[in-house]
Design a protein around this motif. Structure first.
Motif, PDB file in Angstrom:
ATOM      1  N   LEU A 156      71.324  97.938 -17.846  1.00 38.76           N
ATOM      2  CA  LEU A 156      70.895  97.045 -16.770  1.00 38.76           C
ATOM      3  C   LEU A 156      72.098  96.479 -16.024  1.00 38.76           C
ATOM      4  N   LEU A 157      73.158  96.142 -16.769  1.00 40.25           N
ATOM      5  CA  LEU A 157      74.389  95.653 -16.137  1.00 40.25           C
ATOM      6  C   LEU A 157      74.994  96.731 -15.241  1.00 40.25           C
ATOM      7  N   GLU A 158      75.054  97.949 -15.752  1.00 36.30           N
ATOM      8  CA  GLU A 158      75.622  99.052 -14.981  1.00 36.30           C
ATOM      9  C   GLU A 158      74.801  99.324 -13.728  1.00 36.30           C
ATOM     10  N   GLU A 197      76.181  98.945  -9.881  1.00 39.88           N
ATOM     11  CA  GLU A 197      76.070 100.059  -8.935  1.00 39.88           C
ATOM     12  C   GLU A 197      75.338  99.622  -7.671  1.00 39.88           C
ATOM     13  N   ASN A 198      74.286  98.820  -7.831  1.00 34.09           N
ATOM     14  CA  ASN A 198      73.531  98.323  -6.694  1.00 34.09           C
ATOM     15  C   ASN A 198      74.395  97.431  -5.816  1.00 34.09           C
ATOM     16  N   GLN A 199      75.136  96.515  -6.448  1.00 38.05           N
ATOM     17  CA  GLN A 199      76.005  95.615  -5.693  1.00 38.05           C
ATOM     18  C   GLN A 199      77.133  96.383  -5.011  1.00 38.05           C
ATOM     19  N   THR A 200      77.700  97.353  -5.724  1.00 36.21           N
ATOM     20  CA  THR A 200      78.779  98.156  -5.158  1.00 36.21           C
ATOM     21  C   THR A 200      78.306  98.905  -3.920  1.00 36.21           C
ATOM     22  N   SER A 201      77.103  99.469  -3.993  1.00 33.89           N
ATOM     23  CA  SER A 201      76.544 100.201  -2.851  1.00 33.89           C
ATOM     24  C   SER A 201      76.364  99.286  -1.650  1.00 33.89           C
ATOM     25  N   LYS A 202      75.921  98.059  -1.889  1.00 27.40           N
ATOM     26  CA  LYS A 202      75.723  97.108  -0.791  1.00 27.40           C
ATOM     27  C   LYS A 202      77.066  96.722  -0.165  1.00 27.40           C
ATOM     28  N   ILE A 203      78.095  96.533  -0.993  1.00 30.84           N
ATOM     29  CA  ILE A 203      79.425  96.200  -0.469  1.00 30.84           C
ATOM     30  C   ILE A 203      79.967  97.358   0.353  1.00 30.84           C
ATOM     31  N   GLU A 204      79.815  98.585  -0.158  1.00 34.75           N
ATOM     32  CA  GLU A 204      80.291  99.768   0.562  1.00 34.75           C
ATOM     33  C   GLU A 204      79.573  99.917   1.904  1.00 34.75           C
ATOM     34  N   SER A 205      78.265  99.648   1.921  1.00 31.77           N
ATOM     35  CA  SER A 205      77.503  99.748   3.168  1.00 31.77           C
ATOM     36  C   SER A 205      77.976  98.706   4.174  1.00 31.77           C
ATOM     37  N   TYR A 263      88.174 100.601 -17.222  1.00 30.42           N
ATOM     38  CA  TYR A 263      86.950 100.034 -16.663  1.00 30.42           C
ATOM     39  C   TYR A 263      85.719 100.351 -17.509  1.00 30.42           C
ATOM     40  N   ASP A 264      85.931 100.758 -18.750  1.00 30.04           N
ATOM     41  CA  ASP A 264      84.813 101.097 -19.627  1.00 30.04           C
ATOM     42  C   ASP A 264      84.068  99.839 -20.068  1.00 30.04           C
ATOM     43  N   SER A 318      82.533  97.200 -15.440  1.00 31.10           N
ATOM     44  CA  SER A 318      83.386  97.213 -14.247  1.00 31.10           C
ATOM     45  C   SER A 318      83.160  98.503 -13.475  1.00 31.10           C
ATOM     46  N   GLN A 319      83.319  98.414 -12.147  1.00 27.82           N
ATOM     47  CA  GLN A 319      83.172  99.609 -11.324  1.00 27.82           C
ATOM     48  C   GLN A 319      84.005  99.471 -10.060  1.00 27.82           C
ATOM     49  N   GLU A 320      84.631 100.575  -9.650  1.00 25.97           N
ATOM     50  CA  GLU A 320      85.429 100.588  -8.431  1.00 25.97           C
ATOM     51  C   GLU A 320      84.519 100.675  -7.207  1.00 25.97           C
ATOM     52  N   VAL A 321      84.916  99.978  -6.141  1.00 28.46           N
ATOM     53  CA  VAL A 321      84.221 100.080  -4.859  1.00 28.46           C
ATOM     54  C   VAL A 321      84.902 101.188  -4.076  1.00 28.46           C
ATOM     55  N   GLN A 322      84.179 102.269  -3.815  1.00 34.82           N
ATOM     56  CA  GLN A 322      84.746 103.448  -3.176  1.00 34.82           C
ATOM     57  C   GLN A 322      85.340 103.117  -1.804  1.00 34.82           C
ATOM     58  N   GLY A 323      86.515 103.693  -1.531  1.00 32.57           N
ATOM     59  CA  GLY A 323      87.163 103.478  -0.247  1.00 32.57           C
ATOM     60  C   GLY A 323      87.992 102.210  -0.178  1.00 32.57           C
ATOM     61  N   THR A 324      88.072 101.483  -1.280  1.00 32.74           N
ATOM     62  CA  THR A 324      88.837 100.236  -1.321  1.00 32.74           C
ATOM     63  C   THR A 324      89.668 100.189  -2.601  1.00 32.74           C
ATOM     64  N   ASP A 325      90.428  99.114  -2.743  1.00 31.23           N
ATOM     65  CA  ASP A 325      91.173  98.855  -3.979  1.00 31.23           C
ATOM     66  C   ASP A 325      90.474  97.780  -4.798  1.00 31.23           C
ATOM     67  N   TRP A 326      89.181  97.633  -4.607  1.00 30.52           N
ATOM     68  CA  TRP A 326      88.432  96.550  -5.236  1.00 30.52           C
ATOM     69  C   TRP A 326      87.737  97.012  -6.514  1.00 30.52           C
ATOM     70  N   ILE A 327      87.633  96.078  -7.460  1.00 30.04           N
ATOM     71  CA  ILE A 327      86.898  96.293  -8.700  1.00 30.04           C
ATOM     72  C   ILE A 327      85.826  95.214  -8.803  1.00 30.04           C
ATOM     73  N   LEU A 328      84.596  95.640  -9.017  1.00 25.02           N
ATOM     74  CA  LEU A 328      83.489  94.707  -9.214  1.00 25.02           C
ATOM     75  C   LEU A 328      83.233  94.584 -10.710  1.00 25.02           C
ATOM     76  N   VAL A 329      83.254  93.368 -11.213  1.00 22.60           N
ATOM     77  CA  VAL A 329      83.098  93.103 -12.646  1.00 22.60           C
ATOM     78  C   VAL A 329      81.848  92.248 -12.856  1.00 22.60           C
ATOM     79  N   SER A 330      80.952  92.712 -13.713  1.00 18.46           N
ATOM     80  CA  SER A 330      79.743  91.968 -14.044  1.00 18.46           C
ATOM     81  C   SER A 330      79.703  91.723 -15.540  1.00 18.46           C
ATOM     82  N   TYR A 331      79.305  90.525 -15.940  1.00 21.88           N
ATOM     83  CA  TYR A 331      79.322  90.192 -17.362  1.00 21.88           C
ATOM     84  C   TYR A 331      78.212  89.194 -17.705  1.00 21.88           C
TER      85      TYR A 331
END
Length: 274
Positions: free
Chosen positions: A28-30, A34-42, A213-214, A225-238
């Motif tokens: 669920l965290l992953e 992924e959902n948040q990362t997609s919204k940031i990328e968009s 980022y495991d 943790s997950q990288e935001v594609q096209g950026t140097d950003w890391i999104l961390v959820s906990y």
């Protein structure tokens, strides 16, 4: 033997249930990240496309300073994401901006947006991220065009689109270690792992430095943790592991009580039957 069997049953049931719940929470965290990362990328794609279109238009028109001023004025307030519009600086430190813009720079060529184009705190103390590029307008000077995009929208995405109760998320630049978005606004623009921050943030800073980022558990926090594609950003959820297992702990207590009662009844029954 009866006591041992009941204890083993309770223990195995608890461990199996804990493993299932932890796996479900990890998935669920992953999914949430992924959902948040997609919204940031968009959001980034939308704004960068608009910026690139404006840059290309200016390059094709090859305007003089007066015409460029008119173009910059037309972009003032064009988008809520970069309300000050576009601005341009040349290698001599001359700054062109919209007439209504309040942006001020004492030394544009030394500013973050001119040299690298990344997240920074502007002269008004607002956290922004700059989209910058070199204007290819056949000028004899290097000219950089840029737009300051507020991080408010990213903060909304990071803090609102979370699929688990009590889960938290923050966004960090992996190169500079700067926190770009966090539920605690006082941490924004700080370096991740700085003195005074929690053990979790300090350990997370080390993992990002190691590019690890495991999925893991840090200081009692289940972390993805997950990288935001096209950026140097890391999104961390906990989320606290204790929160995930709170219902299971209550179930364990009930199972122990029931197990003790069953043991007592079985011992009495066996003793009487014998």
């Amino acid at each position: 033997v009866v006591i041992a069997i009941v204890v083993v049953l309770v223990l195995v049931s608890y461990l199996a249930s804990a493993h299932i719940i932890e796996n479900y929470s990890q998935n669920l965290l992953e999914s949430s990240v992924e959902n948040q990362t997609s919204k940031i990328e968009s959001w980034l794609d939308e704004n960068l496309s608009s910026f690139q279109m404006a840059k290309t238009t200016i390059e094709q028109l090859n305007p003089d300073d007066a015409q460029l001023q008119t173009i910059l004025d037309s972009y003032y307030g064009y988008s809520d994401n970069y309300p000050d519009g576009l601005y341009v600086s040349d290698s001599n430190g001359n700054l062109l901006k919209a007439s209504k813009s309040t942006k001020s720079e004492s030394s544009p060529t030394k500013s973050t947006w001119y040299t690298e184009g990344s997240a920074y705190k502007n002269a008004e103390g607002v956290n922004v991220i700059s989209a910058s590029g070199i204007l290819k307008d056949n000028s004899d000077r290097i000219r950089v065009i840029s737009a300051d995009m507020t991080l408010d929208r990213i903060s909304i995405i990071v803090n609102s689109f979370i699929e688990m109760d009590d889960a938290q998320t923050f966004l960090v630049d992996k190169n500079s270690g700067t926190i770009l978005a966090d539920r605690d606004s006082s941490l924004i623009s700080q370096k991740l792992g700085a003195a005074g921050q929690s053990i979790f943030y300090q350990d997370m800073a080390q993992r990002i430095d190691d590019q690890n980022y495991d999925f893991t558990t840090i200081d009692g926090e289940m972390t993805v943790s997950q990288e935001v594609q096209g950026t140097d950003w890391i999104l961390v959820s906990y989320i606290p592991k204790s929160t995930v297992l709170v219902d299971l702990v209550a179930l364990r207590t009930r199972m122990i009580v029931i197990g003790v009662v069953c043991i007592i009844l079985l011992c009495i029954l066996i003793e009487r039957m014998t």
